[in-house]
Design a protein around this motif. Sequence first.
Motif, short mmCIF file in Angstrom:
data_model
loop_
_atom_site.label_atom_id
_atom_site.label_comp_id
_atom_site.label_asym_id
_atom_site.label_seq_id
_atom_site.Cartn_x
_atom_site.Cartn_y
_atom_site.Cartn_z
N ALA A 117 0.95 -1.13 -0.04
CA ALA A 117 0.07 -0.08 0.06
C ALA A 117 1.01 1.32 0.00
N LYS A 118 0.11 2.37 -0.32
CA LYS A 118 0.92 3.64 -0.35
C LYS A 118 1.62 3.87 1.15
N PRO A 119 2.59 4.27 1.37
CA PRO A 119 3.24 4.61 2.75
C PRO A 119 2.65 5.94 3.22
N ASP A 120 2.46 5.94 4.54
CA ASP A 120 1.95 7.37 4.96
C ASP A 120 2.64 8.60 4.77
N PHE A 121 3.92 8.52 4.72
CA PHE A 121 4.84 9.71 4.28
C PHE A 121 5.71 9.48 3.23
N ARG A 190 1.72 20.11 2.43
CA ARG A 190 2.09 18.63 2.12
C ARG A 190 1.09 17.81 1.38
N SER A 191 -0.28 18.21 1.72
CA SER A 191 -1.36 17.25 0.69
C SER A 191 -1.13 17.45 -0.58
N GLU A 192 -0.56 18.69 -1.16
CA GLU A 192 -0.73 18.82 -2.56
C GLU A 192 0.23 17.94 -3.17
N PHE A 193 1.50 17.24 -2.37
CA PHE A 193 2.51 16.50 -2.95
C PHE A 193 2.11 14.91 -2.46
N GLY A 194 0.72 14.77 -2.27
CA GLY A 194 0.34 13.26 -1.81
C GLY A 194 1.03 12.84 -0.48
N LEU A 195 1.06 13.91 0.57
CA LEU A 195 1.60 13.57 1.64
C LEU A 195 0.70 13.98 2.72
N GLY A 196 -0.64 14.04 2.68
CA GLY A 196 -1.38 14.51 3.47
C GLY A 196 -2.15 13.58 4.76
N PHE A 197 -1.06 12.40 4.86
CA PHE A 197 -1.64 11.53 6.03
C PHE A 197 -1.78 12.40 7.19
N ALA A 203 -0.89 19.45 11.03
CA ALA A 203 -1.25 20.23 10.20
C ALA A 203 -0.77 20.07 8.64
N ASP A 204 -1.53 20.49 7.80
CA ASP A 204 -1.16 20.27 6.24
C ASP A 204 -0.24 21.34 5.90
N GLU A 205 -0.05 22.41 6.47
CA GLU A 205 0.87 23.45 6.30
C GLU A 205 2.24 23.15 7.01
N VAL A 206 3.26 23.23 6.16
CA VAL A 206 4.57 23.11 6.41
C VAL A 206 5.64 24.03 6.33
N ASN A 207 6.10 24.60 7.60
CA ASN A 207 7.01 25.70 7.51
C ASN A 207 8.53 25.31 7.12
N LEU A 208 9.10 25.87 6.32
CA LEU A 208 10.32 25.55 5.79
C LEU A 208 11.37 26.61 6.26
N GLU A 209 12.56 26.27 6.68
CA GLU A 209 13.63 27.43 7.20
C GLU A 209 14.79 26.84 6.51
#
Length: 217
Positions: A117-121, A190-197, A203-209
């Motif tokens: 099956a598809k992985p969670d992440f 992350r949901s836009e990249f198929g990582l929305g588990f 949170a769907d929103e991921v902050n990147l530094e």
Amino acid sequence: MIRFPRALAFALPLVVVATAVPSVSQLPSTPPGTPDKTRVTAGTYAVDATHSMIAWRVNHLGFNDYFGLFGQLGGSMTFDPANVAATKLTATIPVSKVVTVDAGLTAHLTKPGADGAKPDFFGANAADATFVSTKVVPGADGVSAMVEGNLTLNGVTKPATFTAKFIGAGTNFFNQAATIGFHGESTIRRSEFGLGFFAPLVADEVNLEITIDFEKK
């Protein structure tokens, strides 16, 4: 074949390192990198993988944020301080090497899906993420820019934008490479990249530094 005594053979790598690294008395009294734009020269630069990384932050169940890290970045930049808008940037992010401070969480991020099956992440042996710039808009302050491009993550390509700020430039005394460094920030869903588990509980929103430096080639 020349054979060295065992003790000498052990010591030889240390001698090589010692001769390659300046002694304490040879080190400069101030950092070689300074926030002086006049020290930046035009050319093609490669990412310094050892000192470049992306930290990510995501909210957990509404209680708090937790963090992870992508290191060993790759890529290149063509840069001319006289024409910042013409900058071209590519970057690779080895998501399969993601790390967190908790072994269980790291394992979950890289765990394959059960029974095919598809992985969670990300799953096991995930392909590197890539970013390719399409537009750079210099900031009015002369030290920042908005970088637009395409981010490919988990097999999905989406437009992405990050802000970049010039931090310092100079010559690295360890390898004599002209070096330029930046900090950056971005936010993705992350949901836009198929990582929305488990979104939106996690949170769907991921902050990147982003902290990254480039060495001239």
